[in-house]
Scaffold this motif. Structure first.
Motif, PDB file in Angstrom:
ATOM      1  N   ALA A  40      51.714 -18.771 -34.706  1.00 62.71           N
ATOM      2  CA  ALA A  40      50.266 -18.807 -34.929  1.00 62.71           C
ATOM      3  C   ALA A  40      49.767 -17.596 -35.711  1.00 62.71           C
ATOM      4  O   ALA A  40      48.576 -17.511 -36.026  1.00 62.71           O
ATOM      5  CB  ALA A  40      49.540 -18.886 -33.588  1.00 62.71           C
ATOM      6  N   GLY A  41      50.656 -16.657 -36.017  1.00 64.61           N
ATOM      7  CA  GLY A  41      50.267 -15.490 -36.795  1.00 64.61           C
ATOM      8  C   GLY A  41      49.952 -14.253 -35.979  1.00 64.61           C
ATOM      9  O   GLY A  41      49.521 -13.234 -36.527  1.00 64.61           O
ATOM     10  N   ILE A  42      50.146 -14.315 -34.683  1.00 62.12           N
ATOM     11  CA  ILE A  42      49.949 -13.124 -33.848  1.00 62.12           C
ATOM     12  C   ILE A  42      51.067 -12.130 -34.143  1.00 62.12           C
ATOM     13  O   ILE A  42      52.247 -12.482 -34.124  1.00 62.12           O
ATOM     14  CB  ILE A  42      49.923 -13.494 -32.355  1.00 62.12           C
ATOM     15  CG1 ILE A  42      48.649 -14.289 -32.027  1.00 62.12           C
ATOM     16  CG2 ILE A  42      50.011 -12.248 -31.463  1.00 62.12           C
ATOM     17  CD1 ILE A  42      48.574 -14.794 -30.597  1.00 62.12           C
ATOM     18  N   THR A  43      50.678 -10.897 -34.415  1.00 61.82           N
ATOM     19  CA  THR A  43      51.671  -9.867 -34.745  1.00 61.82           C
ATOM     20  C   THR A  43      51.673  -8.695 -33.770  1.00 61.82           C
ATOM     21  O   THR A  43      52.587  -7.875 -33.808  1.00 61.82           O
ATOM     22  CB  THR A  43      51.425  -9.304 -36.156  1.00 61.82           C
ATOM     23  OG1 THR A  43      50.100  -8.732 -36.206  1.00 61.82           O
ATOM     24  CG2 THR A  43      51.556 -10.384 -37.210  1.00 61.82           C
ATOM     25  N   TYR A  44      50.658  -8.601 -32.909  1.00 60.11           N
ATOM     26  CA  TYR A  44      50.533  -7.427 -32.026  1.00 60.11           C
ATOM     27  C   TYR A  44      50.859  -7.834 -30.598  1.00 60.11           C
ATOM     28  O   TYR A  44      50.228  -8.738 -30.038  1.00 60.11           O
ATOM     29  CB  TYR A  44      49.110  -6.877 -32.112  1.00 60.11           C
ATOM     30  CG  TYR A  44      48.930  -5.504 -31.484  1.00 60.11           C
ATOM     31  CD1 TYR A  44      49.503  -4.382 -32.058  1.00 60.11           C
ATOM     32  CD2 TYR A  44      48.150  -5.328 -30.342  1.00 60.11           C
ATOM     33  CE1 TYR A  44      49.318  -3.116 -31.512  1.00 60.11           C
ATOM     34  CE2 TYR A  44      47.959  -4.071 -29.788  1.00 60.11           C
ATOM     35  CZ  TYR A  44      48.547  -2.968 -30.379  1.00 60.11           C
ATOM     36  OH  TYR A  44      48.364  -1.722 -29.835  1.00 60.11           O
ATOM     37  N   PHE A  45      51.854  -7.177 -30.016  1.00 55.27           N
ATOM     38  CA  PHE A  45      52.330  -7.494 -28.673  1.00 55.27           C
ATOM     39  C   PHE A  45      52.274  -6.222 -27.826  1.00 55.27           C
ATOM     40  O   PHE A  45      52.850  -5.199 -28.183  1.00 55.27           O
ATOM     41  CB  PHE A  45      53.754  -8.048 -28.726  1.00 55.27           C
ATOM     42  CG  PHE A  45      53.848  -9.354 -29.466  1.00 55.27           C
ATOM     43  CD1 PHE A  45      53.788 -10.558 -28.791  1.00 55.27           C
ATOM     44  CD2 PHE A  45      53.954  -9.376 -30.860  1.00 55.27           C
ATOM     45  CE1 PHE A  45      53.848 -11.770 -29.474  1.00 55.27           C
ATOM     46  CE2 PHE A  45      54.017 -10.582 -31.550  1.00 55.27           C
ATOM     47  CZ  PHE A  45      53.959 -11.772 -30.854  1.00 55.27           C
TER      48      PHE A  45
END
Length: 296
Positions: A40-45
């Motif tokens: 989904a394009g989430i890059t920050y964890f």
């Protein structure tokens, strides 16, 4: 997915980030959620050595190792588990942080941490030592940037002003606007806000009727009245909650937690709807601009 720069750093992060504390403790189940987030394009964890005595970092590290070069990994330090004790203590000594970061790197299966955050803070901490330690870790290449996770103005304001920190993770949502008073000061220090508690433990979702309860300065009846207004105005409480946080220039990302793929999909659907909300500023006439009373 849209992206914003984290403070004065060169790090760009997704407007929606995944708070990993809620992930299932089983690696394969957690991987399913993380894979969906990446798709989904989430890059920050975001995780922490505190969560599940470090086991959460292991699960996150295993799930993210194949994607390491394409994501931004954040963890935290300061809360120290001690063998034989149920709870944890607080330790911000240079020796502890230097050991803790290496343990986090091992659990996360990575050579570096993108954003290393102090997991709280008190007036009694030795702040020069903490800042010098973080700066030393940057020089070693073990971390790229550092920040803090704090809702105590008398802690995070001087820390951000006297360091090269690039972020403060803090609770902020429609029902708890206390942090907004300090957004300008945080920006001026060269840092960004990463919001947590963004949907108020599920109260700011479309399941709010089942979850209805008092929250912060709102009693149950007051919360109900406000949520009904939000639903009438925007048609989707969850989407409005995300749009409310992301309207602020100081906010680089809003953290959502998800234990299952379904929960993550609900957040992603709400984020997509939030893009079409262009009048979220109207909420200001209905909400309480509460301010911190402690730790000033």
């Amino acid at each position: 997915m849209n992206y914003r720069t984290l403070g004065k750093s060169t790090i760009n992060i997704s407007e929606i980030s995944l708070g990993c504390m809620s992930l299932p403790p089983i690696a394969e189940e957690a991987k399913q959620v993380i894979d969906l987030a990446i798709d989904a394009g989430i890059t920050y964890f975001d995780t922490a050595d505190l969560y599940d005595r470090g086991e959460n970092e292991k699960v996150v590290g295993e799930a993210l190792k194949a994607h390491r070069s394409n994501i931004i990994l954040a963890t935290k330090v300061g809360n120290r588990w001690e063998d034989g004790k149920d709870g944890w203590g607080w330790d911000t000594s240079a020796s502890y942080i230097n050991n803790a970061v290496r343990q986090s790197l091992r659990r996360l299966q990575t050579d570096y941490i993108d954003v290393y955050q102090l997991h709280g803070g008190t007036l009694d901490d030795h702040w020069d030592e903490i800042i010098d330690t973080f700066e030393g870790l940057k020089k070693e290449g073990l971390i790229r940037e550092y920040g803090i996770s704090s809702i105590r103005p008398n802690v995070f304001v001087p820390f951000l002003q006297n360091s090269a920190a690039v972020s403060n993770m803090m609770q902020f949502n429609i029902l708890d606007e206390r942090a907004a008073e300090f957004f300008e000061a945080i920006e001026q220090s060269g840092a960004s806000v990463v919001t947590r508690g963004s949907v108020a433990k599920g109260l700011l979702t479309n399941e709010w009727r089942q979850r209805l309860k008092s929250f912060m300065s709102y009693d149950e009846a007051q919360a109900k009245t406000l949520l009904e207004k939000i639903e009438t105005l925007y048609g989707d409480v969850h989407a409005a909650a995300l749009a409310f946080n992301l309207q602020h220039r100081a906010v680089s990302s809003t953290v959502i937690g998800a234990r299952t793929k379904q929960q993550l999909q609900q957040n992603l659907a709400a984020y997509e709807k939030a893009q079409a909300i262009d009048n979220i500023h109207q909420l200001a006439s209905f909400t309480r601009q509460d301010r911190y009373t402690d730790h000033r």
